[in-house]
Design a protein around this motif. Structure first.
Motif, mmCIF file in Angstrom:
data_model
loop_
_atom_site.group_PDB
_atom_site.id
_atom_site.type_symbol
_atom_site.label_atom_id
_atom_site.label_comp_id
_atom_site.label_asym_id
_atom_site.label_seq_id
_atom_site.Cartn_x
_atom_site.Cartn_y
_atom_site.Cartn_z
ATOM 1 N N THR A 30 0.841 -1.194 0.000
ATOM 2 C CA THR A 30 0.000 0.000 0.000
ATOM 3 C C THR A 30 0.873 1.239 0.000
ATOM 4 N N PRO A 31 0.743 2.034 -1.018
ATOM 5 C CA PRO A 31 1.611 3.219 -1.098
ATOM 6 C C PRO A 31 1.007 4.416 -0.391
ATOM 7 N N TYR A 32 1.802 5.429 -0.261
ATOM 8 C CA TYR A 32 1.265 6.744 0.089
ATOM 9 C C TYR A 32 0.757 7.345 -1.225
ATOM 10 N N LEU A 33 -0.413 7.916 -1.200
ATOM 11 C CA LEU A 33 -1.008 8.477 -2.407
ATOM 12 C C LEU A 33 -1.437 9.914 -2.173
ATOM 13 N N PHE A 34 -1.278 10.737 -3.196
ATOM 14 C CA PHE A 34 -1.554 12.161 -3.070
ATOM 15 C C PHE A 34 -2.266 12.660 -4.322
ATOM 16 N N TRP A 35 -2.993 13.736 -4.140
ATOM 17 C CA TRP A 35 -3.491 14.507 -5.253
ATOM 18 C C TRP A 35 -3.028 15.954 -5.055
ATOM 19 N N TYR A 36 -2.423 16.500 -6.139
ATOM 20 C CA TYR A 36 -1.987 17.879 -6.141
ATOM 21 C C TYR A 36 -2.705 18.620 -7.264
ATOM 22 N N VAL A 37 -2.842 19.940 -7.072
ATOM 23 C CA VAL A 37 -3.387 20.792 -8.122
ATOM 24 C C VAL A 37 -2.334 21.837 -8.476
ATOM 25 N N GLN A 38 -2.199 22.075 -9.773
ATOM 26 C CA GLN A 38 -1.230 23.061 -10.251
ATOM 27 C C GLN A 38 -1.957 24.105 -11.082
ATOM 28 N N SER A 39 -1.910 25.342 -10.606
ATOM 29 C CA SER A 39 -2.504 26.449 -11.342
ATOM 30 C C SER A 39 -1.385 27.281 -11.945
ATOM 31 N N PRO A 40 -1.641 27.931 -13.078
ATOM 32 C CA PRO A 40 -0.604 28.745 -13.720
ATOM 33 C C PRO A 40 -0.016 29.768 -12.756
ATOM 34 N N GLY A 41 1.293 29.822 -12.723
ATOM 35 C CA GLY A 41 1.969 30.800 -11.881
ATOM 36 C C GLY A 41 2.016 30.443 -10.415
ATOM 37 N N GLN A 42 1.471 29.300 -10.067
ATOM 38 C CA GLN A 42 1.476 28.894 -8.664
ATOM 39 C C GLN A 42 2.099 27.521 -8.521
ATOM 40 N N GLY A 43 2.595 27.252 -7.363
ATOM 41 C CA GLY A 43 3.183 25.946 -7.104
ATOM 42 C C GLY A 43 2.121 24.882 -6.929
ATOM 43 N N PHE A 74 -7.168 5.418 -7.030
ATOM 44 C CA PHE A 74 -7.277 6.502 -6.037
ATOM 45 C C PHE A 74 -7.861 7.689 -6.783
ATOM 46 N N ASN A 75 -9.135 7.597 -7.113
ATOM 47 C CA ASN A 75 -9.794 8.607 -7.936
ATOM 48 C C ASN A 75 -10.211 9.823 -7.119
ATOM 49 N N LEU A 76 -10.065 10.965 -7.734
ATOM 50 C CA LEU A 76 -10.414 12.237 -7.101
ATOM 51 C C LEU A 76 -11.808 12.643 -7.539
ATOM 52 N N ARG A 77 -12.593 13.125 -6.587
ATOM 53 C CA ARG A 77 -13.974 13.496 -6.906
ATOM 54 C C ARG A 77 -14.333 14.838 -6.290
ATOM 55 N N LYS A 78 -15.292 15.467 -6.952
ATOM 56 C CA LYS A 78 -15.895 16.676 -6.394
ATOM 57 C C LYS A 78 -17.338 16.717 -6.874
ATOM 58 N N ALA A 87 -7.685 23.714 -13.767
ATOM 59 C CA ALA A 87 -6.263 23.631 -13.436
ATOM 60 C C ALA A 87 -5.759 22.277 -13.916
ATOM 61 N N GLU A 88 -4.522 21.995 -13.578
ATOM 62 C CA GLU A 88 -3.968 20.670 -13.870
ATOM 63 C C GLU A 88 -3.863 19.909 -12.559
ATOM 64 N N TYR A 89 -4.256 18.660 -12.599
ATOM 65 C CA TYR A 89 -4.296 17.843 -11.394
ATOM 66 C C TYR A 89 -3.331 16.667 -11.551
ATOM 67 N N PHE A 90 -2.537 16.474 -10.517
ATOM 68 C CA PHE A 90 -1.552 15.405 -10.537
ATOM 69 C C PHE A 90 -1.808 14.432 -9.397
ATOM 70 N N CYS A 91 -1.825 13.181 -9.742
ATOM 71 C CA CYS A 91 -1.823 12.124 -8.756
ATOM 72 C C CYS A 91 -0.367 11.732 -8.519
ATOM 73 N N ALA A 92 -0.031 11.404 -7.307
ATOM 74 C CA ALA A 92 1.341 11.014 -7.001
ATOM 75 C C ALA A 92 1.338 9.896 -5.979
ATOM 76 N N GLY A 93 2.350 9.101 -6.021
ATOM 77 C CA GLY A 93 2.446 7.995 -5.083
ATOM 78 C C GLY A 93 3.879 7.718 -4.694
ATOM 79 N N GLY A 94 4.023 7.124 -3.553
ATOM 80 C CA GLY A 94 5.362 6.768 -3.102
ATOM 81 C C GLY A 94 5.305 5.624 -2.125
ATOM 82 N N PRO A 95 6.422 4.992 -1.955
ATOM 83 C CA PRO A 95 6.448 3.892 -0.987
ATOM 84 C C PRO A 95 6.267 4.435 0.418
ATOM 85 N N LEU A 96 5.896 3.579 1.304
ATOM 86 C CA LEU A 96 5.710 4.003 2.676
ATOM 87 C C LEU A 96 6.964 4.739 3.145
ATOM 88 N N GLY A 97 6.801 5.866 3.695
ATOM 89 C CA GLY A 97 7.945 6.662 4.127
ATOM 90 C C GLY A 97 7.689 8.137 3.962
#
Lengths: 114, 116
Positions: A30-43, A74-78, A87-97
């Motif tokens: 089971t990984p760590y999972l994230f959702w990020y949003v990227q807007s122009p000019g912003q991190g 790991f679907n994102l919903r609204k 915006a642009e949406y990024f899913c990300a994952g990593g091993p436990l840690g």
């Protein structure tokens, strides 16, 4: 190989409509999972994360995501999209840690039409 | 959360010149910073991990002599693209780890590099 896949490059929804952005992962454990949003000019901004526990995760800006081990997803919903969600949406994952050494998906660009 | 700035936000340079990009942690001290590269319509690729006071750790395939990283203080890391070529044109993003918030990553706004 450990990876995160976002099958949709571009999605267009009407303002007020519901939204679901897809994310599939490939990790041995089971990984760590994230959702990020990227807007122009912003991190990139963290919307939500899943480490363990309740598989339905609530995030900021009215977003939620559900971890489904059986589907490796790991679907994102609204429920109701606002024009400011474009915006642009990024899913990300990593091993436990934690947040380090995460792998990002290729992103899904969301367009919101009036 | 941590506030991260990058300077410049965009830069255009001639082929063969070197370009320095700064990443600053504005409100806390970051012992670890990350540098990513993002190609158009592609994902973020981790280039290197920048550790304050020590040499950066580069990911496989990233030329350390090409992309020089200096993390001289707890609030500043710099990425220098040496002898830049058009293929180095990309969006460069840094992030910091905030150990006070479960080691969450906070990202800078990015720097758009265009090499002519």
């Amino acid at each position: 190989a450990q990876s995160v896949t976002q099958p949709d490059i571009h999605i267009t929804v009407s303002e007020g409509a519901s939204l679901e952005l897809r994310c599939n992962y490939s990790y041995g454990a089971t990984p760590y999972l994230f959702w990020y949003v990227q807007s122009p000019g912003q991190g990139l901004q963290l919307l939500l994360k899943y480490f363990s526990g309740d598989t339905l995760v609530q995030g900021i800006k009215g977003f939620e995501a559900e971890f489904k081990r059986s589907q490796s997803s790991f679907n994102l919903r609204k429920p109701s999209v606002h024009w400011s969600d474009a915006a642009e949406y990024f899913c990300a994952g990593g091993p436990l840690g934690g947040y380090q050494k995460v792998t990002f998906g290729t992103g899904t660009k969301l367009q919101v039409i009036p | 959360g941590a506030v991260v700035s990058q300077h410049p936000s965009w830069v255009i340079c001639k082929s063969g010149t070197s370009v320095k990009i700064e990443c600053r942690s504005l409100d806390f001290q970051a012992t670890t910073m990350f540098w990513y590269r993002q190609f158009p319509k592609q994902s973020l690729m981790l280039m290197a991990t920048s550790n304050e006071g020590s040499k950066a750790t580069y990911e496989q395939g990233v030329e350390k002599d090409k992309f020089l990283i200096n993390h001289a203080s707890l609030t500043l890391s710099t990425l220098t693209v040496t002898s830049a070529h058009p293929e180095d044109s990309s969006f460069y993003i840094c992030s910091v780890i905030d150990g006070t918030t479960d080691n969450e990553q906070f990202f800078g706004p990015g720097t758009r590099l265009t090499v002519l």
